[in-house]
Design a protein around this motif. Structure first.
Motif, PDB file in Angstrom:
ATOM      1  N   LEU A  18     -25.367  74.260 -15.412  1.00  0.00           N
ATOM      2  CA  LEU A  18     -24.887  73.067 -16.114  1.00  0.00           C
ATOM      3  C   LEU A  18     -25.943  72.543 -17.075  1.00  0.00           C
ATOM      4  N   TRP A  19     -27.209  72.584 -16.640  1.00  0.00           N
ATOM      5  CA  TRP A  19     -28.272  72.094 -17.533  1.00  0.00           C
ATOM      6  C   TRP A  19     -28.484  73.046 -18.697  1.00  0.00           C
ATOM      7  N   ARG A  20     -28.433  74.367 -18.390  1.00  0.00           N
ATOM      8  CA  ARG A  20     -28.641  75.350 -19.441  1.00  0.00           C
ATOM      9  C   ARG A  20     -27.537  75.280 -20.498  1.00  0.00           C
ATOM     10  N   MET A  21     -26.318  74.952 -20.094  1.00  0.00           N
ATOM     11  CA  MET A  21     -25.184  74.910 -21.011  1.00  0.00           C
ATOM     12  C   MET A  21     -24.739  73.469 -21.279  1.00  0.00           C
ATOM     13  N   LYS A  22     -25.686  72.539 -21.211  1.00  0.00           N
ATOM     14  CA  LYS A  22     -25.324  71.126 -21.301  1.00  0.00           C
ATOM     15  C   LYS A  22     -24.610  70.783 -22.602  1.00  0.00           C
ATOM     16  N   GLY A  23     -25.022  71.463 -23.708  1.00  0.00           N
ATOM     17  CA  GLY A  23     -24.355  71.172 -24.981  1.00  0.00           C
ATOM     18  C   GLY A  23     -22.877  71.535 -24.938  1.00  0.00           C
ATOM     19  N   GLN A  24     -22.590  72.746 -24.430  1.00  0.00           N
ATOM     20  CA  GLN A  24     -21.195  73.169 -24.328  1.00  0.00           C
ATOM     21  C   GLN A  24     -20.432  72.327 -23.310  1.00  0.00           C
ATOM     22  N   VAL A  25     -21.101  72.027 -22.191  1.00  0.00           N
ATOM     23  CA  VAL A  25     -20.442  71.248 -21.140  1.00  0.00           C
ATOM     24  C   VAL A  25     -20.003  69.889 -21.681  1.00  0.00           C
TER      25      VAL A  25
END
Length: 793
Positions: A18-25
């Motif tokens: 979730l942190w790694r993909m925070k922008g997409q999330v």
């Protein structure tokens, strides 16, 4: 990290993902939130308006049956009260009036309504907002409609001059009120309400009866009906009893002008709530599907490793479903909160516009549940398809990268590309050609976002077209006058003789009950001259429709309600004069966008009514330089019931579509723009996440930052350009659904297609792509080559 101590390995992986993909999330959660916002807001508005209307009607005892007539004695009420199903009966006096306001060039239309001399009305009581009720011993005391009073700065204690029954009278305002039967109040001859140009005056029964020579009599019957009563049977019995007294036809609450307007507005919102939010949610669900599917496919090796460590398929499935749940539930909850806040803000607008004394925004709890479940189920569906394909593999096979595709047959294509493209260009072309499924997913996603923008821009243009067609092409007059009753057409010469009047065109409007089998509609027939110039019936090509000596021309909306086509026979039950019942052919369908009018040749209409040379009003074209003098002359005419200036009517209609259900279109357009950007940005982020390792490898082997960014951004550019024509095509079909949702009985929003709308929507997508590309390039420039090239365990 100390904060992660005590958390299971899979949950730690979930938090890292979730942190790694925070922008997409965050971007996907925002898209979901906007779709749920529309669902919650629109369903909440529909429920709130319905509940408020019902409560308001019940508290003030709005009648279920209305019956206008010429004159009947009060003693008749006892006989009517004995009818089966009647729970309450009241007879009152009503009449037209003209109010003279200082500074106003023309008199303003009003309706006078009687109240019981003592106590509250048994039916159709008022909501007194300030002041008190009239004292029957003081015949000059009145209560004024609150919104009209506010528009002119009038308060209890002020004086008012009005012309009633041909005599000018002075009154004193003792109170201000609202009433459920006047939620929608339009001046005679107009479709659109305007608080500043139409008033309601309430007076004591004895005082108003004296004004209109109705002592001991009434000219409007009100009935309350039991829930199990047969309304058609009751209307028939009432019409039979009132026929000797000049009954003009009883009708139910469903056909009451004010209630019908409110019902149409609520119905329009209801249709919009069922058609528009699902479109937004579908786009959001499609986008979430792409993200989850690609993420699971990219983590094939990790899934194999988890299986090798003994994790069961169920545990791995729950892990990835948690990822979906966090995004879907988080976005849905944000959407629910924003939907409630937006709904409450719009509820205040609706309360002010509909003149409700109260309006509480309430949302059915199941709406929240639907929003969350739709978001979760749509996202989970895509993830499960990919998980099932991975679960079929053994851990050893799953831990290995997927077998490379066989590209041996593309050698000829590679040699062809070498002649025209440099190495970065060939890399872009090969990825698009070798993975068409992923490219198609990106194209469809961006096209879906663009289609929303195209549809909303075209709907915005459709509202403008409704305004322009109605007030520039159909109605080409400067003002219209309506008479208290049908007069001899000699009155036209009196109007024509006024200095500055250029052209006068007669009109006659007759109340009619249209019926075709089981389909019926209570409206009016408008009689026009054969070669009408100032007010015309136009076809879809905006050409005047000739009015034949026999037959009727119906507006599109009315033809749809009655389910008739040109050539069909239609029944007309006239509710005026001798009240004949006619069978006439439908000779044409007019492209009228305001109201549901019907047109006949004036001479033919008068002939079937056996009232030759009668008119109920006129359209005027005047010299604007002499308008003040013309207005003064019109004021002196005794038979005038109302005067309508076209410019004021146009402004009132603009206010209507900007403050009623049509106001939602601005919010929807803004949301469509945000969703479009979210989809483009997500497409860019997904592509970057999938190719971070490949991009880092290019940097290591000597590609510059610009060349590395080109490999990714050129692919995004091609996908965006391919999405533009598809988005325009999808938007074309979406326009029909959304415009139908906004159409009501009061106005129709036709599906129009403006080239500028496609250009603006395409420009918005390109700008979103450029901004997204800039954000992604910034991440490419900052990429940590060592971390990106490591194999994540």
């Amino acid at each position: 990290m100390p904060a992660l101590i005590g958390i299971s390995p899979l949950n730690r992986k979930l938090l890292r993902d979730l942190w790694r993909m925070k922008g997409q999330v965050m971007a996907i959660a925002l898209v979901i939130a906007l779709g749920v916002l529309m669902l919650v807001m629109m369903n909440g508005l529909v429920r709130s308006l319905e509940d408020t209307r019902t409560a308001y009607y019940e508290r003030h005892r709005l009648a279920q049956v209305f019956a206008p007539l010429q004159r009947a004695p009060q003693s008749l009420l006892d006989r009517i009260a004995e009818l089966e199903g009647v729970t309450a009966v009241a007879g009152r006096v009503t009449g037209s009036a003209l109010i003279n306001i200082q500074g106003q060039p023309l008199p303003l239309s009003a309706q006078a309504v009687s109240l019981p001399d003592r106590g509250e009305a048994r039916l159709n009581d008022i909501y007194l907002t300030s002041g008190r009720r009239p004292d029957p011993s003081h015949e000059d005391e009145i209560i004024l409609l609150q919104d009209f009073a506010r528009a002119h700065g009038l308060n209890p204690g002020d004086s008012l001059s009005a012309t009633m029954h041909g005599a000018r009278r002075a009154f004193r305002i003792v109170g201000l009120a609202q009433a459920p039967e006047f939620l929608y109040s339009a001046a005679p001859g107009e479709f659109v309400p305007d608080d500043a140009r139409f008033a309601v005056i309430w007076m004591s029964q004895s005082a108003l009866a004296a004004v209109y020579d109705m002592n001991g009599a009434f000219n409007q019957l009100l009935l309350g009906a039991s829930a199990d009563s047969s309304l058609p049977a009751m209307l028939d019995r009432v019409d039979t009893l009132l026929e000797p007294y000049g009954g003009l036809g009883a009708y139910g609450l469903a056909d009451h002008v004010s209630n019908r307007f409110i019902e149409e507005e609520i119905s329009g919102l209801r249709v919009s709530s069922r058609t528009v939010p699902p479109v937004f949610l579908a786009v959001a669900a499609f986008l979430l599907n792409i993200v989850v599917s690609r993420m699971i496919q990219a983590e094939r090796e990790q899934i194999g490793l988890l299986k090798a460590f003994g994790y069961r398929d169920v545990e791995i499935t729950l892990h990835y479903m948690k990822f979906v749940f966090v995004i879907a539930v988080g976005g849905a909850l944000i959407g629910c909160l924003l939907g409630v806040l937006s709904g409450r803000s719009l509820a205040q607008v609706y309360q002010s516009y509909y003149k409700f004394p109260f309006l509480l925004f309430q949302v059915d709890p199941i709406t929240f549940l639907i929003g969350v479940l739709v978001s979760i189920l749509a996202a989970a569906a895509g993830g499960m398809v990919v998980l099932q394909s991975v679960f079929r593999l053994t851990p050893a096979v799953a831990m290995q990268p997927p077998a490379p595709a066989d590209y041996s047959r593309s050698a000829a294509l590679a040699s062809f590309l070498k002649r025209f493209l440099d190495p970065p260009g060939r890399m872009v072309a090969r990825r698009l050609l070798r993975q068409p499924g992923r490219a198609a997913g990106g194209v469809i996603g961006i096209a879906a976002g663009m289609s929303l923008a195209v549809a909303m821009l075209n709907v915005m243009s459709a509202f403008d077209r409704t305004l322009e067609l109605s007030f520039s092409l159909i109605d080409r007059s400067d003002l219209s006058v309506s008479f208290v009753e049908p007069l001899s057409d000699k009155v036209l010469y009196e109007l024509q003789s006024i200095d500055g009047v250029i052209e006068v065109e007669p009109v006659r409007t007759v109340a009619v009950l249209f019926s075709n089998g089981q389909h019926s509609y209570r409206g009016a027939v408008t009689g026009l001259p054969p070669a009408a110039r100032l007010n015309r019936a136009l076809d879809v090509r905006q050409q005047a429709i000739p009015l034949r000596t026999e037959g009727v021309v119906l507006a599109v909306a009315l033809a749809d309600i009655l389910q008739v086509n040109p050539g069909d026979m239609l029944s007309l039950d006239v509710r005026e004069g001798r009240q004949p019942q006619l069978q006439v052919p439908v000779t044409g369908v007019a492209d009228s966008l305001i109201g549901s009018p019907a047109y006949m040749a004036l001479d033919s209409l008068n002939r079937v009514l056996r009232e030759p040379h009668r008119v109920s009003g006129a359209y005027l074209r005047i010299d604007s330089a002499k308008q003040d003098a013309i207005y003064r002359q019109i004021k002196l005419l005794p038979a005038i019931a109302g005067v309508s200036l076209k410019q004021e009517a146009r402004e009132a209609f603009q206010t209507l579509i900007d403050t009623s259900a049509g106001a939602v279109r601005y919010l929807m357009a803004a949301i469509a723009g945000v969703i479009t950007f979210g989809i483009v940005y997500n497409s860019a982020r997904i592509a970057f996440a999938e190719r971070a390792r490949d991009l880092a490898s290019l940097r290591v082997i000597g590609f510059t930052r610009g060349e590395t960014a080109f490999v990714l951004l050129a692919e995004l550019s091609i996908i965006t350009l391919l999405a533009l024509p598809l988005g325009g095509l999808l938007g074309y079909f979406l326009v029909f659904a959304i415009s139908e949702g906004f159409s009501t009985d009061l106005y129709r929003v036709s599906a129009v297609f403006v080239p500028q709308s496609y250009g603006i929507a395409a420009l918005a997508v390109i700008i979103a792509a450029l901004l997204s590309g800039w954000l992604v390039k910034r991440d490419i420039d900052r990429i940590d080559l060592v971390s990106a090239l490591k194999v994540r365990e």
